[in-house]
Design a protein around this motif. Structure first.
Motif, PDB file in Angstrom:
ATOM      1  N   LEU A  32       0.819  -1.214   0.000  1.00 51.11           N
ATOM      2  CA  LEU A  32       0.000   0.000   0.000  1.00 51.11           C
ATOM      3  C   LEU A  32       0.856   1.269   0.000  1.00 51.11           C
ATOM      4  CD1 LEU A  32      -2.714  -1.129   2.569  1.00 51.11           C
ATOM      5  CD2 LEU A  32      -2.995  -0.892   0.099  1.00 51.11           C
ATOM      6  N   GLY A  33       2.107   1.130   0.396  1.00 51.47           N
ATOM      7  CA  GLY A  33       2.999   2.282   0.397  1.00 51.47           C
ATOM      8  C   GLY A  33       2.819   3.209   1.571  1.00 51.47           C
ATOM      9  N   MET A  34       2.089   2.744   2.592  1.00 54.91           N
ATOM     10  CA  MET A  34       1.864   3.571   3.783  1.00 54.91           C
ATOM     11  C   MET A  34       1.770   2.672   5.006  1.00 54.91           C
ATOM     12  SD  MET A  34      -0.908   6.496   2.653  1.00 54.91           S
ATOM     13  CE  MET A  34      -0.515   7.488   4.079  1.00 54.91           C
ATOM     14  N   PRO A  35       2.202   3.158   6.174  1.00 59.11           N
ATOM     15  CA  PRO A  35       2.039   2.362   7.397  1.00 59.11           C
ATOM     16  C   PRO A  35       0.567   2.301   7.806  1.00 59.11           C
ATOM     17  CG  PRO A  35       2.915   4.519   7.926  1.00 59.11           C
ATOM     18  CD  PRO A  35       2.908   4.426   6.426  1.00 59.11           C
ATOM     19  N   LEU A  36       0.199   1.156   8.349  1.00 60.26           N
ATOM     20  CA  LEU A  36      -1.182   0.970   8.811  1.00 60.26           C
ATOM     21  C   LEU A  36      -1.308   1.186  10.314  1.00 60.26           C
ATOM     22  CD1 LEU A  36      -1.966  -2.211   6.689  1.00 60.26           C
ATOM     23  CD2 LEU A  36      -2.720   0.127   6.235  1.00 60.26           C
ATOM     24  N   PHE A  37      -0.208   1.021  11.018  1.00 66.85           N
ATOM     25  CA  PHE A  37      -0.200   1.194  12.472  1.00 66.85           C
ATOM     26  C   PHE A  37       0.978   2.072  12.874  1.00 66.85           C
ATOM     27  CE2 PHE A  37      -2.032  -3.008  11.656  1.00 66.85           C
ATOM     28  CZ  PHE A  37      -3.245  -2.912  12.324  1.00 66.85           C
ATOM     29  N   ASP A  38       0.742   2.910  13.864  1.00 63.92           N
ATOM     30  CA  ASP A  38       1.834   3.607  14.522  1.00 63.92           C
ATOM     31  C   ASP A  38       2.208   2.815  15.756  1.00 63.92           C
ATOM     32  OD1 ASP A  38       2.322   5.806  12.896  1.00 63.92           O
ATOM     33  OD2 ASP A  38       0.666   6.963  13.778  1.00 63.92           O
ATOM     34  N   ARG A  39       3.476   2.504  15.893  1.00 68.53           N
ATOM     35  CA  ARG A  39       3.944   1.727  17.029  1.00 68.53           C
ATOM     36  C   ARG A  39       4.538   2.682  18.061  1.00 68.53           C
ATOM     37  NH1 ARG A  39       3.941  -0.441  12.223  1.00 68.53           N
ATOM     38  NH2 ARG A  39       3.555  -2.679  11.911  1.00 68.53           N
ATOM     39  N   ILE A  40       3.845   2.814  19.187  1.00 67.90           N
ATOM     40  CA  ILE A  40       4.260   3.727  20.248  1.00 67.90           C
ATOM     41  C   ILE A  40       4.637   2.881  21.458  1.00 67.90           C
ATOM     42  CG2 ILE A  40       3.602   5.712  21.658  1.00 67.90           C
ATOM     43  CD1 ILE A  40       1.436   6.301  19.540  1.00 67.90           C
TER      44      ILE A  40
END
Length: 293
Positions: free
Chosen positions: A43-51
């Motif tokens: 998709l070329g984009m992250p689906l989740f931000d990992r914090i």
């Protein structure tokens, strides 16, 4: 992307935790993480931000959540329609029904349905959240109190019916042909708890008349309420059809309420974008006929 990857993605959305999602899916956490990375690369984009140890959906993830659920539902509908064509029947129809109607009213119709569609499993589910259950695809059809219009739903108006005062035959009001709503105020009542749709309708009608009802006991099923009335614990206020279609062994009396009684307006709902099987279509027709009687 394929549906397996979408299933993995939705599992992570449900838990917002890779290890828990992997356990639910029956795969290792590294395998799940790898599949999500493959999906993100595609998709070329992250689906989740990992914090830290927490994860949250990105804007791209929120979009995929909406369309991913539709993709899986479309796959399910395609398989169901083809299986129905191959088998000439079968499958499952899930019907959400208000608890009071499920107790007594619809069982004869369920028997009729099974006689005509013996290979189709009917799941009748008692719920107060009819519209939400249909929108969440938890049930295929729902019968509940009329709700606000929603363009995602097909909403078919059924009958409207007033509530009546249900009493024991030895009750002081048993000889009456009708009562006014105001006369309910001093009576000890047995009712559903607050939050149940029927209770809220009754409470609203009474508030509009300037008083509040008093309950001596509250239960969550129609059958238990009628047993309590039979035992002369109190009277109850229930839809007109309850005693007409309910079991005769309760030997109770329903007295019409003449001035502005509580009224429930019923509707049948299903998603507008869902596949409708032949069995579901027939059940819909029978339900409409049933509530027109």
């Amino acid at each position: 992307m394929d549906t397996r990857q979408i299933q993995y993605f939705l599992a992570v959305c449900d838990h917002l935790h890779f290890t828990k999602a992997a356990n639910e899916l029956g795969i290792s956490q590294p395998t799940l993480s790898q599949q999500i990375r493959v999906l993100e690369d595609e998709l070329g984009m992250p689906l989740f931000d990992r914090i830290g140890k927490k994860i949250v959906l990105t804007e791209a993830g929120k979009l995929l959540l909406v369309y991913g659920e539709k993709m899986l539902q479309a796959e399910h509908d395609a398989k169901q329609s083809i299986q129905e064509l191959l088998r000439g029947g079968g499958g499952t129809v899930r019907l959400g029904v208000l608890p009071s109607d499920l107790d007594f009213l619809l069982v004869p119709l369920f028997i009729h349905f099974h006689q005509h569609f013996p290979s189709t499993q009917l799941q009748a589910i008692s719920t107060l959240r009819i519209q939400e259950e249909v929108l969440d695809n938890t049930v295929d059809l729902g019968i509940g109190v009329r709700n606000t219009p929603d363009n995602r739903l097909t909403q078919i108006a059924l009958r409207s019916e007033p509530y009546e005062l249900v009493v024991n035959r030895s009750h002081p009001l048993a000889g009456r042909k009708e009562v006014k709503l105001r006369e309910v105020e001093p009576l000890p009542l047995v009712m559903y708890p607050r939050g149940f749709l029927g209770r809220e309708l009754v409470e609203k009608a009474c508030r509009e008349e300037g008083f509040h009802i008093s309950t001596v006991m509250e239960t969550t099923t129609a059958s238990s309420l009628l047993q309590l009335v039979k035992a002369n614990i109190g009277a109850t206020i229930q839809p007109q059809s309850l005693l007409k279609r309910g079991p005769e062994q309760y030997e109770l009396l329903a007295i019409p309420i003449t001035d502005r009684p509580p009224v429930r307006h019923l509707e049948l709902v299903h998603r507008s974008d869902r596949f409708i099987s032949a069995a579901q279509k027939q059940l819909t027709g029978w339900l409409i006929e049933f509530f027109e009687r």
